[in-house]
Enzyme design. Structure first.
Site, PDB file in Angstrom:
ATOM      1  CG  MET A 173      -1.640   1.262   1.758  1.00 56.44           C
ATOM      2  SD  MET A 173      -3.253   0.844  -0.314  1.00 56.44           S
ATOM      3  CE  MET A 173      -4.234  -0.302   1.169  1.00 56.44           C
ATOM      4  CE  LYS A 174       6.006   5.529   2.441  1.00 53.55           C
ATOM      5  NZ  LYS A 174       6.784   4.904   3.225  1.00 53.55           N
ATOM      6  CG  LEU A 175       5.884  -0.538  -2.343  1.00 53.99           C
ATOM      7  CD1 LEU A 175       6.235  -1.429  -2.911  1.00 53.99           C
ATOM      8  CD2 LEU A 175       7.439   1.139  -2.225  1.00 53.99           C
TER       9      LEU A 175
END
Length: 297
Positions: A173-175
């Site tokens: 998700m962060k990416l």
């Protein structure tokens, strides 16, 4: 219950300061350790204790937050791959708040659980300014009980915490979020360069963007930096280049096209080559300016 915090870099220092102040009010000690001992003084002044060694920190803390640059730094701190790894992580919850490859995080979780520890993946969205204000957004993944136990600890550092599922969904998700951030700031820098080279009034350009539907906290800060030529670091070119590489690798692994990210990645690489690696990501405009000059030559 003593909480440990390791990693007092550009983001980690601001995060630890907020956590130390909050825990001090509750009478819960924050114990910190950093490879560069000089960086611990501001956190000590905010109420934290400073461990003499990392071993001393793990001896006292049952929950340890890591805000470290990469997998190599995490492995070194945890003594991963050595006989000291199991006694370091056993009966402890390790909270990984940095940004690494999702596959690395999945393997780290397996090793920690096998050694008798618990693991929570908790990367954050935001740069230095949101970190200072306690306005980061954390994405959480891991065993549900461990995630829920850790979640309240993140409140002094994070405005929101979003549970994403099992490891490594938080880092994935962060990416995805970083892909949007990187391409957005690159597009903003190109729009600024376009307006500047056409001789537009930059104050009016700023007013139009700030009043329009594309405006955001990020666009306002980064556009202000571009107009003022203020590239003091919030998210450094070197860090953004690393993050864009992680996104690109994850895209290739999943056979996903990422054309905008690929162009942005090249521009951040060019900015680094121009000697601007320590500047804020808004300095990507230097690579765009250089391409303009080469085209005009």
């Amino acid at each position: 219950m003593t909480i440990g915090f390791i990693g007092l870099g550009n983001m980690g220092e601001a995060m630890a300061l907020n956590l130390a102040r909050d825990l001090a009010k509750a009478g819960t000690p924050l114990l910190v350790w950093n490879r560069s001992a000089g960086k611990t003084e501001p956190v000590r002044a905010a109420g934290a204790e400073v461990a003499a060694t990392k071993a001393a920190l793990f001896e006292r803390a049952r929950t340890v937050i890591l805000m470290l640059a990469d997998g190599a730094a995490i492995d070194a701190v945890l003594s991963r791959g050595t006989d000291a790894f199991e006694p370091t992580v056993a009966d402890r919850t390790i909270v990984h708040m940095g940004t690494t490859e999702p596959a690395y995080s999945r393997a780290l979780e397996a090793d920690i659980v096998a050694a008798g520890g618990r693991y929570v993946e908790a990367p954050v969205s935001g740069s230095r300014k949101p970190a200072e204000a306690g306005e980061l957004v954390a994405m959480l993944a891991g065993d549900p009980a461990a995630v829920e136990a850790v979640r309240p600890l993140l409140a002094p550092m994070c405005r929101e915490t979003v549970v994403c599922g099992p490891v490594p969904t938080a880092l994935t998700m962060k990416l995805a979020v970083n892909l949007f951030l990187i391409t957005m700031v690159t597009g903003l820098a190109e729009a600024f360069h376009f307006a500047d080279r056409h001789g537009l009034d930059l104050a009016r350009f700023t007013a139009v963007l700030d009043a329009g539907p594309m405006a955001s906290a990020v666009s306002r800060v980064k556009l202000g930096k571009l107009v003022a030529h203020d590239f003091s670091v919030q998210a450094a070119i070197t860090d953004v280049l690393k993050n864009s590489r992680l996104v690109a690798e994850a895209a290739r692994t999943a056979h996903i096209a990422s054309p905008l990210l690929d162009v942005s990645h090249a521009l951040y690489g060019e900015t680094l080559a121009l000697g601007h690696g320590a500047l804020d990501m808004a300095a990507v405009v230097h690579a765009i300016e250089t391409r303009t000059e080469r085209g005009a030559a």
